[in-house]
Design an enzyme around this catalytic site. Structure first.
Site, PDB file in Angstrom:
ATOM      1  N   ASP A  58     -54.462  11.533   5.300  1.00 57.12           N
ATOM      2  CA  ASP A  58     -53.988  10.957   6.620  1.00 57.12           C
ATOM      3  C   ASP A  58     -54.468  11.559   7.809  1.00 57.12           C
ATOM      4  O   ASP A  58     -54.307  12.717   8.163  1.00 57.12           O
ATOM      5  CB  ASP A  58     -52.220  11.089   6.405  1.00 57.12           C
ATOM      6  CG  ASP A  58     -51.591  10.664   7.443  1.00 57.12           C
ATOM      7  OD1 ASP A  58     -52.537   9.951   8.433  1.00 57.12           O
ATOM      8  OD2 ASP A  58     -50.306  10.384   7.889  1.00 57.12           O
ATOM      9  N   TYR A 153     -52.949  -3.142  19.815  1.00 56.46           N
ATOM     10  CA  TYR A 153     -54.089  -2.849  19.091  1.00 56.46           C
ATOM     11  C   TYR A 153     -55.368  -2.798  20.249  1.00 56.46           C
ATOM     12  O   TYR A 153     -56.180  -1.815  19.971  1.00 56.46           O
ATOM     13  CB  TYR A 153     -54.242  -3.865  18.104  1.00 56.46           C
ATOM     14  CG  TYR A 153     -55.660  -3.797  17.536  1.00 56.46           C
ATOM     15  CD1 TYR A 153     -55.933  -2.786  16.466  1.00 56.46           C
ATOM     16  CD2 TYR A 153     -56.717  -4.906  17.742  1.00 56.46           C
ATOM     17  CE1 TYR A 153     -57.181  -3.030  15.754  1.00 56.46           C
ATOM     18  CE2 TYR A 153     -57.886  -4.672  17.040  1.00 56.46           C
ATOM     19  CZ  TYR A 153     -58.156  -3.746  16.066  1.00 56.46           C
ATOM     20  OH  TYR A 153     -59.221  -3.611  15.575  1.00 56.46           O
ATOM     21  N   ASN A 182     -64.395 -10.060  14.997  1.00 57.95           N
ATOM     22  CA  ASN A 182     -64.111 -10.721  13.479  1.00 57.95           C
ATOM     23  C   ASN A 182     -65.144 -10.639  12.515  1.00 57.95           C
ATOM     24  O   ASN A 182     -66.100 -11.565  12.638  1.00 57.95           O
ATOM     25  CB  ASN A 182     -63.590 -12.381  13.914  1.00 57.95           C
ATOM     26  CG  ASN A 182     -62.553 -12.462  14.712  1.00 57.95           C
ATOM     27  OD1 ASN A 182     -61.697 -11.929  14.452  1.00 57.95           O
ATOM     28  ND2 ASN A 182     -62.617 -13.269  15.627  1.00 57.95           N
ATOM     29  N   ALA A 197     -58.488 -14.512   9.919  1.00 52.76           N
ATOM     30  CA  ALA A 197     -58.725 -16.248   9.648  1.00 52.76           C
ATOM     31  C   ALA A 197     -59.625 -16.565   8.546  1.00 52.76           C
ATOM     32  O   ALA A 197     -59.369 -17.390   7.719  1.00 52.76           O
ATOM     33  CB  ALA A 197     -59.039 -16.729  10.936  1.00 52.76           C
ATOM     34  N   ARG A 290     -62.381 -17.090  22.366  1.00 49.62           N
ATOM     35  CA  ARG A 290     -63.289 -15.993  22.648  1.00 49.62           C
ATOM     36  C   ARG A 290     -64.691 -16.178  21.804  1.00 49.62           C
ATOM     37  O   ARG A 290     -64.642 -16.452  20.729  1.00 49.62           O
ATOM     38  CB  ARG A 290     -62.766 -14.837  21.848  1.00 49.62           C
ATOM     39  CG  ARG A 290     -63.182 -13.680  21.452  1.00 49.62           C
ATOM     40  CD  ARG A 290     -62.330 -12.611  20.986  1.00 49.62           C
ATOM     41  NE  ARG A 290     -61.036 -12.170  21.804  1.00 49.62           N
ATOM     42  CZ  ARG A 290     -60.112 -11.421  21.143  1.00 49.62           C
ATOM     43  NH1 ARG A 290     -60.169 -11.184  19.875  1.00 49.62           N
ATOM     44  NH2 ARG A 290     -59.065 -11.218  21.741  1.00 49.62           N
TER      45      ARG A 290
HETATM   46  P1  NAD Z   1     -59.621  -2.077   7.075  1.00 47.95           P
HETATM   47  O1  NAD Z   1     -58.068  -2.228   7.196  1.00 47.95           O
HETATM   48  O2  NAD Z   1     -60.177  -2.814   5.732  1.00 47.95           O
HETATM   49  O3  NAD Z   1     -59.971  -0.518   6.813  1.00 47.95           O
HETATM   50  C1  NAD Z   1     -59.510   0.481   7.885  1.00 47.95           C
HETATM   51  C2  NAD Z   1     -59.023   1.585   6.620  1.00 47.95           C
HETATM   52  O4  NAD Z   1     -58.342   2.605   7.608  1.00 47.95           O
HETATM   53  C3  NAD Z   1     -58.001   1.111   5.837  1.00 47.95           C
HETATM   54  O5  NAD Z   1     -58.423   1.564   4.339  1.00 47.95           O
HETATM   55  C4  NAD Z   1     -56.808   2.075   6.054  1.00 47.95           C
HETATM   56  O6  NAD Z   1     -56.091   2.653   4.906  1.00 47.95           O
HETATM   57  C5  NAD Z   1     -57.583   3.145   6.875  1.00 47.95           C
HETATM   58  N1  NAD Z   1     -56.711   4.102   7.479  1.00 47.95           N
HETATM   59  C6  NAD Z   1     -55.597   3.411   8.462  1.00 47.95           C
HETATM   60  N2  NAD Z   1     -54.871   4.741   8.757  1.00 47.95           N
HETATM   61  C7  NAD Z   1     -55.440   5.776   8.244  1.00 47.95           C
HETATM   62  C8  NAD Z   1     -54.947   7.029   8.440  1.00 47.95           C
HETATM   63  N3  NAD Z   1     -54.210   7.560   9.084  1.00 47.95           N
HETATM   64  N4  NAD Z   1     -55.743   7.993   7.732  1.00 47.95           N
HETATM   65  C9  NAD Z   1     -57.079   7.500   6.856  1.00 47.95           C
HETATM   66  N5  NAD Z   1     -57.323   6.254   6.979  1.00 47.95           N
HETATM   67  C10 NAD Z   1     -56.467   5.303   7.636  1.00 47.95           C
HETATM   68  O7  NAD Z   1     -60.173  -2.519   8.243  1.00 47.95           O
HETATM   69  P2  NAD Z   1     -61.735  -3.081   8.476  1.00 47.95           P
HETATM   70  O8  NAD Z   1     -61.990  -4.438   8.802  1.00 47.95           O
HETATM   71  O9  NAD Z   1     -62.605  -2.347   7.481  1.00 47.95           O
HETATM   72  O10 NAD Z   1     -62.208  -2.361  10.131  1.00 47.95           O
HETATM   73  C11 NAD Z   1     -62.789  -1.191  10.079  1.00 47.95           C
HETATM   74  C12 NAD Z   1     -62.775  -0.582  11.579  1.00 47.95           C
HETATM   75  O11 NAD Z   1     -63.380  -1.715  12.529  1.00 47.95           O
HETATM   76  C13 NAD Z   1     -61.084  -0.651  12.267  1.00 47.95           C
HETATM   77  O12 NAD Z   1     -61.440   0.336  13.163  1.00 47.95           O
HETATM   78  C14 NAD Z   1     -60.973  -1.731  12.830  1.00 47.95           C
HETATM   79  O13 NAD Z   1     -60.118  -1.592  13.929  1.00 47.95           O
HETATM   80  C15 NAD Z   1     -62.615  -2.244  13.507  1.00 47.95           C
HETATM   81  N6  NAD Z   1     -62.711  -3.549  13.799  1.00 47.95           N
HETATM   82  C16 NAD Z   1     -62.539  -4.552  12.501  1.00 47.95           C
HETATM   83  C17 NAD Z   1     -62.613  -5.913  12.781  1.00 47.95           C
HETATM   84  C18 NAD Z   1     -62.805  -7.045  11.811  1.00 47.95           C
HETATM   85  O14 NAD Z   1     -62.770  -7.983  11.904  1.00 47.95           O
HETATM   86  N7  NAD Z   1     -62.605  -6.470  10.446  1.00 47.95           N
HETATM   87  C19 NAD Z   1     -62.968  -6.293  14.240  1.00 47.95           C
HETATM   88  C20 NAD Z   1     -62.623  -5.431  15.208  1.00 47.95           C
HETATM   89  C21 NAD Z   1     -62.752  -4.080  15.111  1.00 47.95           C
END
Ligand code: NAD
Length: 343
Positions: A58, A153, A182, A197, A290
């Site tokens: 964590d 967020y 996205n 989406a 957007r």
């Molecule tokens: P995801 O939710 O699949 O992966 C994020 C991971 O972070 C999860 O597996 C979760 O368990 C882990 N996590 C959360 N809290 C935690 C903690 N306290 N300690 C350790 N791990 C923790 O999301 P993703 O789509 O792979 O996104 C990855 C990054 O990209 C994120 O920072 C997200 O905000 C950013 N992002 C993603 C998108 C998208 O469209 N997927 C868009 C903009 C930004």
């Protein structure tokens, strides 16, 4: 990707969608020293590679950030509490708590003198007033200010971007920040409430096809516009930005904007069905429009995400289709096998 194949790469959020793909890409390039960190128990990671050092930690806890960062040559900080609109509109405090992860990972990076730090920001940092039109306004990097990001967020992302900036300016930590728009593709969340989406629409169309339903529900009027970036483009962009001299946060997104209705059209075309649409106007739907303005990334990198939505969505649809059927059969082994089959 980093040239030195022996430097330790740390990926946080490794059990999630983009983190899992990033590790897969590093391995494919021959990187051997990879530390993968996620809060989820190992068996719940979307992709897991047994030749990496996999840690279930964590990162809200500072000492765990130390464990994660120690000895790293580069850190890719992707860990965050996130999801689609349904999740981020209803979990603002939880989303904002991700500030602990980035702040403590930055401190740990400094403590262990980690040479390079990447932070995954988001298009949700952009000022809401600039996203009121359904005509897919293209957002330039400067449109994040004056600040009025997505509540919860988006505020966390904007704050964390600035933390990266000030750690660079004040302490000399080499930080790079990309604003993802996205991202979608195989191994993304496709059910459970955090899906975005493209995956949600694919799942709904698949469900209608498999179960012989004639109608699907769409959140909002369907006129909202967005752009969607295929995962391969995201990985390439992360790589180029991490290697570059780009100091300020930069858009990493597709500039092929579509309405949600057009996204549904594409999913229906791939599925070979036509469905009646029921619009839920009370559902979370985010800003009206957007798109990613890619002038800067084109100028600085001579490249922009270029996988067509049709191509990327077809791959995603096929993957979700297999997952859907496996889940319907209660066949977790298909998902498990796929872990080991991933490159
Ligand atoms: P995801 O939710 O699949 O992966 C994020 C991971 O972070 C999860 O597996 C979760 O368990 C882990 N996590 C959360 N809290 C935690 C903690 N306290 N300690 C350790 N791990 C923790 O999301 P993703 O789509 O792979 O996104 C990855 C990054 O990209 C994120 O920072 C997200 O905000 C950013 N992002 C993603 C998108 C998208 O469209 N997927 C868009 C903009 C930004």
């Amino acid at each position: 990707m980093p040239d030195k194949k022996d430097g330790l790469i740390v990926v946080t959020g490794a059990g999630g969608f983009i983190g899992g793909h990033l590790i897969s890409a590093f391995r494919a390039r021959g990187h051997k020293a990879i530390r993968a960190v996620d809060i989820k128990p190992l068996q719940d990671w979307y992709q897991r590679f047994d030749d990496a050092e996999n840690l279930s930690l964590d990162l809200n806890e500072r000492e765990n950030c130390d464990v994660a960062a120690r000895g790293a040559d580069s850190i890719y900080n992707l860990a965050a509490n996130m999801g689609g609109m349904g999740f981020i509109e209803n979990n603002k405090a939880l989303c904002m708590l991700s500030v602990l992860i980035n702040s403590q990972m930055l401190q740990a990076a400094l403590k262990y003198q980690v040479p390079r730090f990447f932070y995954a920001s988001s298009a949700c940092v952009y000022n809401g007033d600039k996203q009121t039109s359904f005509e897919a306004p293209s957002l330039k990097e400067e449109d994040a200010y004056p600040a009025m990001p997505e509540d919860g967020y988006g505020w966390e992302k904007l704050f964390s971007e600035r933390m990266c900036r000030h750690f660079r300016e004040d302490f000399g930590l080499r930080t790079r920040v990309a604003r993802f728009h996205n991202v979608y593709g195989p191994w993304g969340t496709w059910y459970g409430g955090r899906e975005k989406a493209p995956a949600a629409i694919c799942r709904k169309v698949i469900e209608a096809k498999v179960k012989g339903k004639s109608e699907i529900e769409i959140w909002g009027s369907g006129e909202q516009t967005r752009s969607f970036m295929y995962i391969d483009d995201c990985l390439k962009g992360i790589d180029l930005i991490m290697e570059s001299d780009i100091l300020e946060p930069i858009n990493l997104g597709s500039s092929e904007a579509v309405s949600i209705n057009q996204l549904v059209d594409l999913a229906e075309e791939i599925a070979g069905i036509k469905l009646k649409r029921k619009y839920d106007l009370n559902a979370p739907k985010g800003v009206n429009g957007r798109n990613s303005d890619n002038t800067r990334i084109q100028q600085l990198l001579g490249w922009e995400p270029n996988t067509s939505l049709r191509d990327g969505l077809e791959k995603t649809y096929r993957w979700i289709y297999d997952q859907y059927l496996a889940r319907e059969r209660g066949d977790a082994s298909v998902v498990r096998e796929a872990f080991t089959a991933a490159p």
